[in-house]
Design a protein around this motif. Structure first.
Motif, PDB file in Angstrom:
ATOM      1  N   ILE A  40       1.465 -11.703 -10.003  1.00  0.00           N
ATOM      2  CA  ILE A  40       1.924 -10.831  -8.923  1.00  0.00           C
ATOM      3  C   ILE A  40       3.314 -11.257  -8.463  1.00  0.00           C
ATOM      4  O   ILE A  40       4.189 -10.422  -8.260  1.00  0.00           O
ATOM      5  CB  ILE A  40       0.926 -10.834  -7.740  1.00  0.00           C
ATOM      6  N   ILE A  41       3.524 -12.554  -8.317  1.00  0.00           N
ATOM      7  CA  ILE A  41       4.828 -13.062  -7.882  1.00  0.00           C
ATOM      8  C   ILE A  41       5.899 -12.761  -8.933  1.00  0.00           C
ATOM      9  O   ILE A  41       6.993 -12.304  -8.610  1.00  0.00           O
ATOM     10  CB  ILE A  41       4.754 -14.573  -7.579  1.00  0.00           C
ATOM     11  N   LYS A  42       5.583 -12.990 -10.199  1.00  0.00           N
ATOM     12  CA  LYS A  42       6.551 -12.829 -11.279  1.00  0.00           C
ATOM     13  C   LYS A  42       6.889 -11.358 -11.550  1.00  0.00           C
ATOM     14  O   LYS A  42       8.046 -10.996 -11.694  1.00  0.00           O
ATOM     15  CB  LYS A  42       6.004 -13.480 -12.551  1.00  0.00           C
ATOM     16  N   ASN A  43       5.888 -10.513 -11.592  1.00  0.00           N
ATOM     17  CA  ASN A  43       6.086  -9.125 -12.006  1.00  0.00           C
ATOM     18  C   ASN A  43       6.064  -8.125 -10.858  1.00  0.00           C
ATOM     19  O   ASN A  43       6.271  -6.936 -11.093  1.00  0.00           O
ATOM     20  CB  ASN A  43       5.016  -8.729 -13.027  1.00  0.00           C
ATOM     21  N   GLN A  44       5.772  -8.562  -9.650  1.00  0.00           N
ATOM     22  CA  GLN A  44       5.682  -7.699  -8.475  1.00  0.00           C
ATOM     23  C   GLN A  44       4.508  -6.720  -8.548  1.00  0.00           C
ATOM     24  O   GLN A  44       4.289  -5.953  -7.628  1.00  0.00           O
ATOM     25  CB  GLN A  44       6.980  -6.898  -8.259  1.00  0.00           C
ATOM     26  N   LYS A  45       3.762  -6.730  -9.653  1.00  0.00           N
ATOM     27  CA  LYS A  45       2.659  -5.794  -9.816  1.00  0.00           C
ATOM     28  C   LYS A  45       1.673  -6.380 -10.832  1.00  0.00           C
ATOM     29  O   LYS A  45       2.078  -7.014 -11.795  1.00  0.00           O
ATOM     30  CB  LYS A  45       3.200  -4.461 -10.321  1.00  0.00           C
ATOM     31  N   LEU A  46       0.388  -6.150 -10.606  1.00  0.00           N
ATOM     32  CA  LEU A  46      -0.630  -6.610 -11.542  1.00  0.00           C
ATOM     33  C   LEU A  46      -1.720  -5.556 -11.619  1.00  0.00           C
ATOM     34  O   LEU A  46      -2.316  -5.196 -10.604  1.00  0.00           O
ATOM     35  CB  LEU A  46      -1.239  -7.940 -11.088  1.00  0.00           C
ATOM     36  N   ILE A  56       3.367  -5.717  -4.593  1.00  0.00           N
ATOM     37  CA  ILE A  56       4.055  -6.282  -3.431  1.00  0.00           C
ATOM     38  C   ILE A  56       4.955  -5.205  -2.840  1.00  0.00           C
ATOM     39  O   ILE A  56       5.658  -4.506  -3.560  1.00  0.00           O
ATOM     40  CB  ILE A  56       4.895  -7.513  -3.825  1.00  0.00           C
ATOM     41  N   ARG A  57       4.908  -5.082  -1.527  1.00  0.00           N
ATOM     42  CA  ARG A  57       5.770  -4.143  -0.811  1.00  0.00           C
ATOM     43  C   ARG A  57       6.571  -4.922   0.217  1.00  0.00           C
ATOM     44  O   ARG A  57       6.059  -5.842   0.847  1.00  0.00           O
ATOM     45  CB  ARG A  57       4.939  -3.081  -0.111  1.00  0.00           C
ATOM     46  N   TYR A  58       7.822  -4.567   0.364  1.00  0.00           N
ATOM     47  CA  TYR A  58       8.684  -5.221   1.343  1.00  0.00           C
ATOM     48  C   TYR A  58       8.644  -4.445   2.647  1.00  0.00           C
ATOM     49  O   TYR A  58       8.754  -3.229   2.656  1.00  0.00           O
ATOM     50  CB  TYR A  58      10.124  -5.281   0.833  1.00  0.00           C
ATOM     51  N   LYS A  59       8.472  -5.161   3.743  1.00  0.00           N
ATOM     52  CA  LYS A  59       8.528  -4.539   5.065  1.00  0.00           C
ATOM     53  C   LYS A  59       9.780  -5.038   5.776  1.00  0.00           C
ATOM     54  O   LYS A  59      10.067  -6.229   5.781  1.00  0.00           O
ATOM     55  CB  LYS A  59       7.289  -4.916   5.890  1.00  0.00           C
ATOM     56  N   LYS A  60      10.488  -4.112   6.377  1.00  0.00           N
ATOM     57  CA  LYS A  60      11.694  -4.467   7.125  1.00  0.00           C
ATOM     58  C   LYS A  60      11.299  -5.110   8.448  1.00  0.00           C
ATOM     59  O   LYS A  60      10.183  -4.928   8.928  1.00  0.00           O
ATOM     60  CB  LYS A  60      12.521  -3.218   7.409  1.00  0.00           C
ATOM     61  N   SER A  61      12.254  -5.833   9.036  1.00  0.00           N
ATOM     62  CA  SER A  61      11.994  -6.376  10.370  1.00  0.00           C
ATOM     63  C   SER A  61      11.973  -5.226  11.369  1.00  0.00           C
ATOM     64  O   SER A  61      12.605  -4.185  11.163  1.00  0.00           O
ATOM     65  CB  SER A  61      13.053  -7.404  10.753  1.00  0.00           C
ATOM     66  N   ARG A  62      11.216  -5.410  12.424  1.00  0.00           N
ATOM     67  CA  ARG A  62      11.094  -4.352  13.425  1.00  0.00           C
ATOM     68  C   ARG A  62      10.735  -4.968  14.765  1.00  0.00           C
ATOM     69  O   ARG A  62      10.397  -6.142  14.859  1.00  0.00           O
ATOM     70  CB  ARG A  62      10.033  -3.334  13.013  1.00  0.00           C
ATOM     71  N   ILE A  63      10.794  -4.156  15.783  1.00  0.00           N
ATOM     72  CA  ILE A  63      10.423  -4.597  17.122  1.00  0.00           C
ATOM     73  C   ILE A  63       8.950  -4.256  17.337  1.00  0.00           C
ATOM     74  O   ILE A  63       8.522  -3.124  17.131  1.00  0.00           O
ATOM     75  CB  ILE A  63      11.284  -3.898  18.202  1.00  0.00           C
ATOM     76  N   GLY A  64       8.178  -5.258  17.729  1.00  0.00           N
ATOM     77  CA  GLY A  64       6.767  -5.060  18.029  1.00  0.00           C
ATOM     78  C   GLY A  64       6.529  -5.295  19.509  1.00  0.00           C
ATOM     79  O   GLY A  64       7.375  -5.850  20.214  1.00  0.00           O
ATOM     80  N   LYS A  79       6.995  -9.748   2.913  1.00  0.00           N
ATOM     81  CA  LYS A  79       6.340  -9.076   1.801  1.00  0.00           C
ATOM     82  C   LYS A  79       4.855  -8.964   2.138  1.00  0.00           C
ATOM     83  O   LYS A  79       4.280  -9.873   2.723  1.00  0.00           O
ATOM     84  CB  LYS A  79       6.473  -9.884   0.516  1.00  0.00           C
ATOM     85  N   VAL A  80       4.254  -7.852   1.743  1.00  0.00           N
ATOM     86  CA  VAL A  80       2.822  -7.675   1.912  1.00  0.00           C
ATOM     87  C   VAL A  80       2.223  -7.279   0.567  1.00  0.00           C
ATOM     88  O   VAL A  80       2.898  -6.677  -0.270  1.00  0.00           O
ATOM     89  CB  VAL A  80       2.463  -6.624   2.987  1.00  0.00           C
ATOM     90  N   ILE A  81       0.969  -7.630   0.374  1.00  0.00           N
ATOM     91  CA  ILE A  81       0.292  -7.289  -0.876  1.00  0.00           C
ATOM     92  C   ILE A  81      -0.567  -6.061  -0.643  1.00  0.00           C
ATOM     93  O   ILE A  81      -1.332  -6.001   0.317  1.00  0.00           O
ATOM     94  CB  ILE A  81      -0.562  -8.463  -1.372  1.00  0.00           C
ATOM     95  N   LEU A  82      -0.435  -5.101  -1.536  1.00  0.00           N
ATOM     96  CA  LEU A  82      -1.230  -3.886  -1.489  1.00  0.00           C
ATOM     97  C   LEU A  82      -2.226  -3.899  -2.641  1.00  0.00           C
ATOM     98  O   LEU A  82      -1.955  -4.449  -3.698  1.00  0.00           O
ATOM     99  CB  LEU A  82      -0.340  -2.658  -1.628  1.00  0.00           C
ATOM    100  N   PHE A  83      -3.373  -3.285  -2.432  1.00  0.00           N
ATOM    101  CA  PHE A  83      -4.355  -3.122  -3.499  1.00  0.00           C
ATOM    102  C   PHE A  83      -4.748  -1.658  -3.569  1.00  0.00           C
ATOM    103  O   PHE A  83      -5.103  -1.055  -2.563  1.00  0.00           O
ATOM    104  CB  PHE A  83      -5.603  -3.971  -3.242  1.00  0.00           C
ATOM    105  N   LYS A  84      -4.644  -1.090  -4.752  1.00  0.00           N
ATOM    106  CA  LYS A  84      -5.066   0.286  -4.965  1.00  0.00           C
ATOM    107  C   LYS A  84      -6.185   0.255  -6.004  1.00  0.00           C
ATOM    108  O   LYS A  84      -5.962  -0.104  -7.159  1.00  0.00           O
ATOM    109  CB  LYS A  84      -3.909   1.148  -5.466  1.00  0.00           C
TER     110      LYS A  84
END
Length: 98
Positions: A40-46, A56-64, A79-84
Motif C-alpha cells: 500500500i505504501i509503495k504502490n498507493q493501491k492494493l 491511500i487518499r490525501y486530505k488537505k488541512s482544514r479548520i475543525g 493520508k487516509v486509507i480507504l477500502f472498497k
C-alpha cells in the motif's frame, strides 16, 4: 457476542486449521500484514481479488471545530486509507446474512 477479531484470534485459527505451531502461525500473520502495508505504501493501491481494494487518499488541512467548546483548531494534512469491497465480497455478505 464478540465484536473485535484480534491478531491472537487469527493466530489461533491458523494454528487450529493448518496445524502449524503458534510461533510459525504468528510469523505468518505478521508477514502477511507487513506485505499488505508495504505494498500500500509503495504502490498507493492494493487490490486483493474477490476481497477488495485498499488505497491511500490525501486530505488537505482544514479548520475543525470542537462541538462542545466551539473552539476552532487546524486539522493537519494527512493520508487516509480507504477500502472498497469487491463485487463478490458484497454479494457474499448480502447473501449470507445471519
Amino acid at each position: 457476542m464478540r465484536i473485535n477479531l484480534t491478531k491472537k484470534d487469527l493466530v489461533n485459527s491458523v494454528y487450529m486449521q493448518l496445524g502449524f505451531s503458534k510461533k510459525i502461525s504468528e510469523n505468518l500473520i505478521d508477514d502477511f500484514f507487513s506485505l499488505i502495508i508495504e505494498n500500500i505504501i509503495k504502490n498507493q493501491k492494493l487490490k486483493i481479488s474477490k476481497f477488495g481494494t485498499f488505497s491511500i487518499r490525501y486530505k488537505k488541512s482544514r479548520i475543525g471545530r470542537n462541538p462542545k467548546t466551539k473552539e476552532e483548531k487546524k486539522i493537519s494534512a494527512r493520508k487516509v486509507i480507504l477500502f472498497k469491497p469487491s463485487k463478490e465480497f458484497k454479494e457474499y455478505i448480502n447473501n449470507n446474512e445471519i
